[in-house]
Design a protein around this motif. Structure first.
Motif, PDB file in Angstrom:
ATOM      1  N   ILE A 135       0.836  -1.205   0.000  1.00 17.50           N
ATOM      2  CA  ILE A 135       0.000   0.000   0.000  1.00 17.50           C
ATOM      3  C   ILE A 135       0.867   1.250   0.000  1.00 17.50           C
ATOM      4  O   ILE A 135       0.431   2.321  -0.428  1.00 17.50           O
ATOM      5  N   LEU A 136       2.118   1.125   0.448  1.00 15.07           N
ATOM      6  CA  LEU A 136       3.032   2.273   0.470  1.00 15.07           C
ATOM      7  C   LEU A 136       3.388   2.726  -0.940  1.00 15.07           C
ATOM      8  O   LEU A 136       3.816   3.868  -1.137  1.00 15.07           O
ATOM      9  N   PHE A 137       3.211   1.834  -1.926  1.00 14.20           N
ATOM     10  CA  PHE A 137       3.515   2.162  -3.318  1.00 14.20           C
ATOM     11  C   PHE A 137       2.265   2.602  -4.080  1.00 14.20           C
ATOM     12  O   PHE A 137       2.318   2.769  -5.306  1.00 14.20           O
ATOM     13  N   GLY A 138       1.161   2.752  -3.367  1.00  9.88           N
ATOM     14  CA  GLY A 138      -0.056   3.252  -3.988  1.00  9.88           C
ATOM     15  C   GLY A 138      -1.158   2.210  -4.064  1.00  9.88           C
ATOM     16  O   GLY A 138      -0.927   1.015  -3.844  1.00  9.88           O
ATOM     17  N   LYS A 139      -2.350   2.667  -4.386  1.00  6.79           N
ATOM     18  CA  LYS A 139      -3.514   1.784  -4.450  1.00  6.79           C
ATOM     19  C   LYS A 139      -3.372   0.723  -5.538  1.00  6.79           C
ATOM     20  O   LYS A 139      -3.791  -0.414  -5.358  1.00  6.79           O
ATOM     21  N   GLU A 140      -2.795   1.127  -6.671  1.00  7.10           N
ATOM     22  CA  GLU A 140      -2.660   0.189  -7.785  1.00  7.10           C
ATOM     23  C   GLU A 140      -1.799  -1.006  -7.397  1.00  7.10           C
ATOM     24  O   GLU A 140      -2.136  -2.157  -7.689  1.00  7.10           O
TER      25      GLU A 140
END
Length: 241
Positions: free
Chosen positions: A49-54
């Motif tokens: 999740i730290l790298f984004g929703k995608e």
């Protein structure tokens, strides 16, 4: 002249006490290693999740078997079945560990005196493992039951659960307890079964891993809170671009 006496199993605390104790030790260690390794993987998967929703969405789809469906979407029942399996492993681990839990006042006094009089690092680690294990019996069970009854996972749905459903309270208590318990547990298993004899070095590794996983899990939790605060209710599942 020496006389041989046969002591009944009931006087030793359990039927066929020695056999049961040996089997319980193996079950406790095996289930503990399974839970500990699961935690290592789980915290890293969550940290996507730290790298984004995608990124988190893609990880969830893979873990839920999306590679084997025509649509590419994961199946929620995979999360349910795996959570149920881990709950059973947790129950086995708790049942075999409780036999060493002090239940009488005299045992607590003896433990307190031992910790005060003898500066033994492994005894102190066992004490913290016992306390965190008691907390996890409730906290980890609650988390797994939630995953069984409400298995929907995704960037928006998970963030909604953390922020709007106030699950952050549970996770804020669960994170330090489970990390400390797991790292101490893996250390004690390695020492107990003769995997290593370098206790001092391994304790340092365990402490470093505790700090690392607390930072990793804490960063993920804060990210969920920030995402959840930006969601409008009713929340809509995340749809990748």
């Amino acid at each position: 002249m020496l006389t041989k006496y046969q002591i009944g199993g009931r006087w030793l605390g359990y039927p066929q006490s020695y056999q049961w104790s040996a089997m319980a030790d193996r079950l406790q260690s095996a289930s503990g290693v399974m839970l500990g390794l699961f935690l290592l993987l789980h915290l890293h998967f969550e940290s996507s999740i730290l790298f984004g929703k995608e990124a988190f969405y893609r990880v969830v789809q893979v873990l839920e078997g999306g590679l084997f469906t025509q649509s590419g979407h994961g199946i929620a029942i995979v999360t349910q079945m795996f959570s149920l399996f881990m709950l059973l492993v947790l129950m086995v681990h708790a049942a075999t560990a409780l036999r060493r839990f002090p239940v009488q006042l005299g045992q607590w006094r003896a433990l307190r005196n031992h910790l005060h009089l003898i500066n033994h690092q492994d005894s102190k680690l066992w004490f913290w493992q016992m306390l965190t294990g008691f907390l996890l019996f409730f906290l980890a069970s609650m988390h797994l039951v939630t995953m069984i009854t409400d298995p929907e996972i995704g960037p928006n749905l998970s963030a909604w659960r953390v922020y709007h459903a106030n699950a952050w309270v549970l996770y804020a208590l669960l994170l330090p307890a489970v990390v400390i318990h797991a790292m101490i547990g893996l250390y004690r298993v390695a020492v107990k079964w003769g995997i290593t004899t370098k206790r001092s070095g391994l304790r340092k590794v365990a402490k470093v891993l505790i700090v690392y996983f607390l930072c990793l899990g804490g960063a993920s939790l804060v990210t969920y809170l920030m995402m959840g605060s930006e969601l409008s209710v009713p929340v809509q599942p995340y749809v990748p671009h």
